[in-house]
Design a protein around this motif. Structure first.
Motif, PDB file in Angstrom:
ATOM      1  N   ARG A 104      31.178   9.832  42.588  1.00 45.63           N
ATOM      2  CA  ARG A 104      32.025  11.035  42.678  1.00 45.63           C
ATOM      3  C   ARG A 104      32.886  11.017  43.934  1.00 45.63           C
ATOM      4  O   ARG A 104      34.062  11.404  43.900  1.00 45.63           O
ATOM      5  CB  ARG A 104      31.153  12.295  42.644  1.00 45.63           C
ATOM      6  N   ALA A 105      32.318  10.588  45.044  1.00 46.91           N
ATOM      7  CA  ALA A 105      33.092  10.532  46.289  1.00 46.91           C
ATOM      8  C   ALA A 105      34.257   9.559  46.158  1.00 46.91           C
ATOM      9  O   ALA A 105      35.377   9.833  46.616  1.00 46.91           O
ATOM     10  CB  ALA A 105      32.185  10.139  47.453  1.00 46.91           C
ATOM     11  N   LEU A 106      34.028   8.424  45.529  1.00 47.67           N
ATOM     12  CA  LEU A 106      35.099   7.458  45.304  1.00 47.67           C
ATOM     13  C   LEU A 106      36.164   8.022  44.363  1.00 47.67           C
ATOM     14  O   LEU A 106      37.363   7.890  44.613  1.00 47.67           O
ATOM     15  CB  LEU A 106      34.523   6.163  44.713  1.00 47.67           C
ATOM     16  N   GLU A 107      35.706   8.659  43.316  1.00 49.68           N
ATOM     17  CA  GLU A 107      36.661   9.177  42.321  1.00 49.68           C
ATOM     18  C   GLU A 107      37.538  10.279  42.898  1.00 49.68           C
ATOM     19  O   GLU A 107      38.718  10.382  42.553  1.00 49.68           O
ATOM     20  CB  GLU A 107      35.899   9.689  41.089  1.00 49.68           C
ATOM     21  N   GLU A 108      36.986  11.086  43.797  1.00 48.80           N
ATOM     22  CA  GLU A 108      37.789  12.157  44.383  1.00 48.80           C
ATOM     23  C   GLU A 108      38.881  11.606  45.289  1.00 48.80           C
ATOM     24  O   GLU A 108      39.931  12.231  45.442  1.00 48.80           O
ATOM     25  CB  GLU A 108      36.885  13.128  45.147  1.00 48.80           C
ATOM     26  N   GLU A 109      38.655  10.452  45.892  1.00 52.18           N
ATOM     27  CA  GLU A 109      39.681   9.827  46.730  1.00 52.18           C
ATOM     28  C   GLU A 109      40.546   8.836  45.949  1.00 52.18           C
ATOM     29  O   GLU A 109      41.682   8.560  46.339  1.00 52.18           O
ATOM     30  CB  GLU A 109      39.038   9.126  47.922  1.00 52.18           C
ATOM     31  N   ASP A 110      40.008   8.290  44.864  1.00 54.69           N
ATOM     32  CA  ASP A 110      40.732   7.326  44.036  1.00 54.69           C
ATOM     33  C   ASP A 110      40.404   7.597  42.574  1.00 54.69           C
ATOM     34  O   ASP A 110      39.416   7.096  42.042  1.00 54.69           O
ATOM     35  CB  ASP A 110      40.329   5.895  44.412  1.00 54.69           C
ATOM     36  N   PRO A 111      41.242   8.405  41.900  1.00 54.07           N
ATOM     37  CA  PRO A 111      40.960   8.764  40.500  1.00 54.07           C
ATOM     38  C   PRO A 111      40.867   7.551  39.567  1.00 54.07           C
ATOM     39  O   PRO A 111      40.323   7.660  38.474  1.00 54.07           O
ATOM     40  CB  PRO A 111      42.146   9.655  40.130  1.00 54.07           C
ATOM     41  N   GLY A 112      41.373   6.399  39.980  1.00 52.74           N
ATOM     42  CA  GLY A 112      41.280   5.196  39.152  1.00 52.74           C
ATOM     43  C   GLY A 112      40.032   4.392  39.408  1.00 52.74           C
ATOM     44  O   GLY A 112      39.945   3.229  38.983  1.00 52.74           O
ATOM     45  N   SER A 113      39.034   4.979  40.060  1.00 56.02           N
ATOM     46  CA  SER A 113      37.852   4.218  40.466  1.00 56.02           C
ATOM     47  C   SER A 113      36.773   4.202  39.395  1.00 56.02           C
ATOM     48  O   SER A 113      36.677   5.107  38.558  1.00 56.02           O
ATOM     49  CB  SER A 113      37.267   4.805  41.757  1.00 56.02           C
ATOM     50  N   ARG A 114      35.963   3.174  39.448  1.00 52.44           N
ATOM     51  CA  ARG A 114      34.783   3.060  38.594  1.00 52.44           C
ATOM     52  C   ARG A 114      33.732   2.300  39.390  1.00 52.44           C
ATOM     53  O   ARG A 114      33.934   1.144  39.765  1.00 52.44           O
ATOM     54  CB  ARG A 114      35.134   2.310  37.314  1.00 52.44           C
ATOM     55  N   ALA A 115      32.632   2.950  39.703  1.00 52.90           N
ATOM     56  CA  ALA A 115      31.573   2.332  40.491  1.00 52.90           C
ATOM     57  C   ALA A 115      30.703   1.462  39.598  1.00 52.90           C
ATOM     58  O   ALA A 115      30.280   1.897  38.518  1.00 52.90           O
ATOM     59  CB  ALA A 115      30.731   3.401  41.174  1.00 52.90           C
ATOM     60  N   VAL A 116      30.442   0.225  40.033  1.00 49.69           N
ATOM     61  CA  VAL A 116      29.610  -0.703  39.266  1.00 49.69           C
ATOM     62  C   VAL A 116      28.619  -1.389  40.203  1.00 49.69           C
ATOM     63  O   VAL A 116      28.918  -1.615  41.377  1.00 49.69           O
ATOM     64  CB  VAL A 116      30.469  -1.773  38.541  1.00 49.69           C
ATOM     65  N   PRO A 117      27.434  -1.734  39.710  1.00 47.86           N
ATOM     66  CA  PRO A 117      26.458  -2.432  40.561  1.00 47.86           C
ATOM     67  C   PRO A 117      26.748  -3.921  40.614  1.00 47.86           C
ATOM     68  O   PRO A 117      27.313  -4.503  39.686  1.00 47.86           O
ATOM     69  CB  PRO A 117      25.134  -2.173  39.838  1.00 47.86           C
ATOM     70  N   TYR A 118      26.368  -4.554  41.725  1.00 47.65           N
ATOM     71  CA  TYR A 118      26.474  -6.012  41.791  1.00 47.65           C
ATOM     72  C   TYR A 118      25.392  -6.550  42.710  1.00 47.65           C
ATOM     73  O   TYR A 118      24.776  -5.809  43.488  1.00 47.65           O
ATOM     74  CB  TYR A 118      27.869  -6.443  42.248  1.00 47.65           C
ATOM     75  N   CYS A 119      25.178  -7.854  42.620  1.00 49.77           N
ATOM     76  CA  CYS A 119      24.189  -8.553  43.450  1.00 49.77           C
ATOM     77  C   CYS A 119      24.916  -9.344  44.524  1.00 49.77           C
ATOM     78  O   CYS A 119      25.871 -10.068  44.226  1.00 49.77           O
ATOM     79  CB  CYS A 119      23.352  -9.484  42.579  1.00 49.77           C
ATOM     80  N   LEU A 120      24.466  -9.236  45.756  1.00 48.68           N
ATOM     81  CA  LEU A 120      25.039  -9.978  46.870  1.00 48.68           C
ATOM     82  C   LEU A 120      24.374 -11.343  46.968  1.00 48.68           C
ATOM     83  O   LEU A 120      23.146 -11.453  46.907  1.00 48.68           O
ATOM     84  CB  LEU A 120      24.833  -9.196  48.168  1.00 48.68           C
ATOM     85  N   SER A 121      25.191 -12.377  47.148  1.00 48.11           N
ATOM     86  CA  SER A 121      24.624 -13.726  47.266  1.00 48.11           C
ATOM     87  C   SER A 121      24.015 -13.954  48.643  1.00 48.11           C
ATOM     88  O   SER A 121      23.178 -14.855  48.808  1.00 48.11           O
ATOM     89  CB  SER A 121      25.706 -14.780  46.995  1.00 48.11           C
ATOM     90  N   GLY A 122      24.422 -13.201  49.650  1.00 46.58           N
ATOM     91  CA  GLY A 122      23.875 -13.316  50.989  1.00 46.58           C
ATOM     92  C   GLY A 122      22.735 -12.342  51.207  1.00 46.58           C
ATOM     93  O   GLY A 122      22.052 -11.928  50.270  1.00 46.58           O
ATOM     94  N   GLY A 123      22.537 -11.957  52.471  1.00 48.34           N
ATOM     95  CA  GLY A 123      21.445 -11.044  52.786  1.00 48.34           C
ATOM     96  C   GLY A 123      21.847 -10.050  53.855  1.00 48.34           C
ATOM     97  O   GLY A 123      22.793 -10.281  54.611  1.00 48.34           O
ATOM     98  N   THR A 124      21.155  -8.928  53.925  1.00 52.05           N
ATOM     99  CA  THR A 124      21.419  -7.879  54.903  1.00 52.05           C
ATOM    100  C   THR A 124      20.090  -7.350  55.449  1.00 52.05           C
ATOM    101  O   THR A 124      19.009  -7.763  55.023  1.00 52.05           O
ATOM    102  CB  THR A 124      22.209  -6.710  54.288  1.00 52.05           C
ATOM    103  N   ASP A 125      20.191  -6.384  56.348  1.00 51.66           N
ATOM    104  CA  ASP A 125      18.993  -5.747  56.892  1.00 51.66           C
ATOM    105  C   ASP A 125      18.244  -4.914  55.859  1.00 51.66           C
ATOM    106  O   ASP A 125      17.138  -4.435  56.142  1.00 51.66           O
ATOM    107  CB  ASP A 125      19.369  -4.868  58.086  1.00 51.66           C
ATOM    108  N   ALA A 126      18.810  -4.764  54.670  1.00 45.67           N
ATOM    109  CA  ALA A 126      18.085  -4.076  53.593  1.00 45.67           C
ATOM    110  C   ALA A 126      16.736  -4.738  53.331  1.00 45.67           C
ATOM    111  O   ALA A 126      15.773  -4.064  52.937  1.00 45.67           O
ATOM    112  CB  ALA A 126      18.931  -4.075  52.317  1.00 45.67           C
ATOM    113  N   LYS A 127      16.655  -6.050  53.555  1.00 44.70           N
ATOM    114  CA  LYS A 127      15.409  -6.766  53.312  1.00 44.70           C
ATOM    115  C   LYS A 127      14.273  -6.223  54.177  1.00 44.70           C
ATOM    116  O   LYS A 127      13.120  -6.180  53.747  1.00 44.70           O
ATOM    117  CB  LYS A 127      15.613  -8.251  53.581  1.00 44.70           C
ATOM    118  N   SER A 128      14.591  -5.830  55.394  1.00 41.15           N
ATOM    119  CA  SER A 128      13.569  -5.272  56.279  1.00 41.15           C
ATOM    120  C   SER A 128      13.190  -3.862  55.870  1.00 41.15           C
ATOM    121  O   SER A 128      11.998  -3.510  55.820  1.00 41.15           O
ATOM    122  CB  SER A 128      14.074  -5.284  57.724  1.00 41.15           C
TER     123      SER A 128
END
Length: 442
Positions: free
Chosen positions: A366-390
């Motif tokens: 919703r936040a994206l759509e309010e700033e960009d009406p042409g938006s569509r949020a989709v999930p994806y997998c990152l090939s690298g890594g982040t602190d999310a692992k911790s």
């Protein structure tokens, strides 16, 4: 370092996000992985000062000399709800100025972009979070629930002195958080002029940085030697480097490919998922790496003289495994290595995956759509890594959401650890607006 190009009449977070990003870039926080980095403490003190300036009380924690993180908690309207964690890292990978068009630690504005190491990885998001929460506190706008802000050390070397240390030694700072947002998500991919997919990271591959060792019989280089450690190691490394794992479509990757096919109006071919990659332009490499496990030899070590056969030889390998595929991955690694090559971990961090559903995901969309009406949020997998692992170790659901509306010609994925890293000024301001809306909806 005042902004000099296209400032305009701005207010709130938009008015300072660009300068905050530039000032963070100008602090050299290069992480060489050997404790020699120059600026993590300076950057942490800068962030702590910006928080303290508006009445946000920072907690500065040092895991080792100079390895410094900053944590702050912002009270929300309903503190009985589980807090949201917003985290970013302050360190960057090194940059050789000779390779760059502009000084990588200048924070210069040129061609509508802020240039410098960390512009997208990830001082842009650090600046957005600082700008948004500084403005919210100044104007008395409390978030719906408590927010924990974390600006972390050492992510670029696996988080040993940053997120991993904090989770092990100060879990109480995050233990009641239910969800988190951070880097490498929320950026746009243009389908056509008025339609953009915004990639939200809901998964990332696990990391297996491995050190290999082969042992043999040392001897004179002129002699026949059937127990040559260099030969044994070289053959094993070649087997690893040439091996192609089979395609394994995880839940997140399948959903992403289906969404891309739907956006382009083409059928999804489960038998040939790689056919979709041609539609993805520069991000095809990053997405393609999430279709299978991967192994890449990166370092060779062995010997000290041309006419001496060494008693041992070593190598380093970067392995990445998909969520749910760790056991299969290591079984194949050991088969390829054979019985005469040992392996040990340099870094071994888990894969991450969470569902693309629930109130937080709806708030992002919703936040994206309010700033960009042409938006569509989709999930994806990152090939690298982040602190999310911790933070996953504490039961926190992790999402990559550092929102940026990008021009289609910008090779965004190539900016990560690349030369001439830069982020559009307009994208930074867009991100600050979206992040502010998102916080209100979260």
């Amino acid at each position: 370092m005042p902004e000099t190009e296209g400032s305009g009449a701005l207010s709130g977070a938009e008015a300072e996000v660009v300068d905050l990003c530039r000032e963070l870039i100008a602090i050299d926080t290069s992480n060489y992985g050997d404790m020699s980095g120059p600026g993590e403490r300076e950057a942490a003190e800068y962030v702590a000062g910006k928080l303290d300036e508006v009445g946000i009380e920072p907690r500065v924690l040092e895991s080792a000399p100079g390895r410094t993180s900053v944590i702050a908690r912002i009270p929300g309207e309903d503190s009985s709800r589980a807090p949201l964690l917003v985290h970013g890292h302050l360190d960057v990978v090194p940059a050789d100025a000779a390779d760059w068009t502009r000084d990588p630690f200048s924070g210069e504005i040129a061609d509508g972009c802020v240039w410098g190491r960390g512009a997208v990885d990830m001082k842009d998001m650090d600046a957005m979070a600082l700008a948004v929460f500084r403005e919210r506190v100044r104007s008395g706008r409390r978030p719906p629930r408590d927010v924990v802000l974390a600006f972390l050390a050492d992510e670029e070397a696996g988080g040993t002195y940053g997120a991993q240390w904090l989770v092990a030694n100060h879990p109480e700072l995050f233990a009641d958080c239910s969800e988190a947002i951070s880097e490498v998500g929320g950026f746009s991919f243009t389908v056509e002029e008025n339609r953009r997919l915004y990639l939200i990271e809901t998964a990332e591959k696990g990391i297996a940085w491995m050190r290999l060792k082969a042992r043999g019989t040392a001897g004179h280089g002129s002699m026949v030697n059937d127990d040559n450690a260099v030969t044994e190691l070289a053959e094993a490394v070649a087997r690893l480097g040439r091996h192609e794992f089979p395609v394994r479509l995880t839940k997140t990757v399948r959903t992403f490919l289906e969404e891309v096919c739907d956006a382009f109006g083409i059928p999804f071919d489960e038998e040939d998922p790689e056919a979709v990659l041609s539609r993805l332009g520069p991000i095809a490499g990053m997405i393609g790496a999430t279709l299978r496990n991967t192994l890449n030899p990166t370092v060779l070590e062995g010997g000290y003289k041309a006419n001496v056969i060494p008693g041992s030889a070593g190598a380093q390998v970067d392995g990445r495994f998909l969520p749910g595929m760790e056991e299969e991955f290591f079984a194949e690694v050991d088969r390829l290595l054979g019985p005469d090559v040992e392996r040990e971990f340099i870094h071994h961090l888990p894969s991450v995956e969470t569902d693309f559903e629930g109130g937080l995901v709806s708030a992002m969309a919703r936040a994206l759509e309010e700033e960009d009406p042409g938006s569509r949020a989709v999930p994806y997998c990152l090939s690298g890594g982040t602190d999310a692992k911790s933070f996953q170790r504490l039961g926190i659901r992790n999402y990559g959401f550092a929102p940026l509306r990008l021009p289609p010609e910008l090779n965004f994925s190539g900016m990560f650890h690349g030369v001439d890293e830069r982020v559009p000024v307009d994208a930074l301001r867009f991100g600050a607006r979206v992040l502010d809306r998102f916080i209100d909806m979260s």
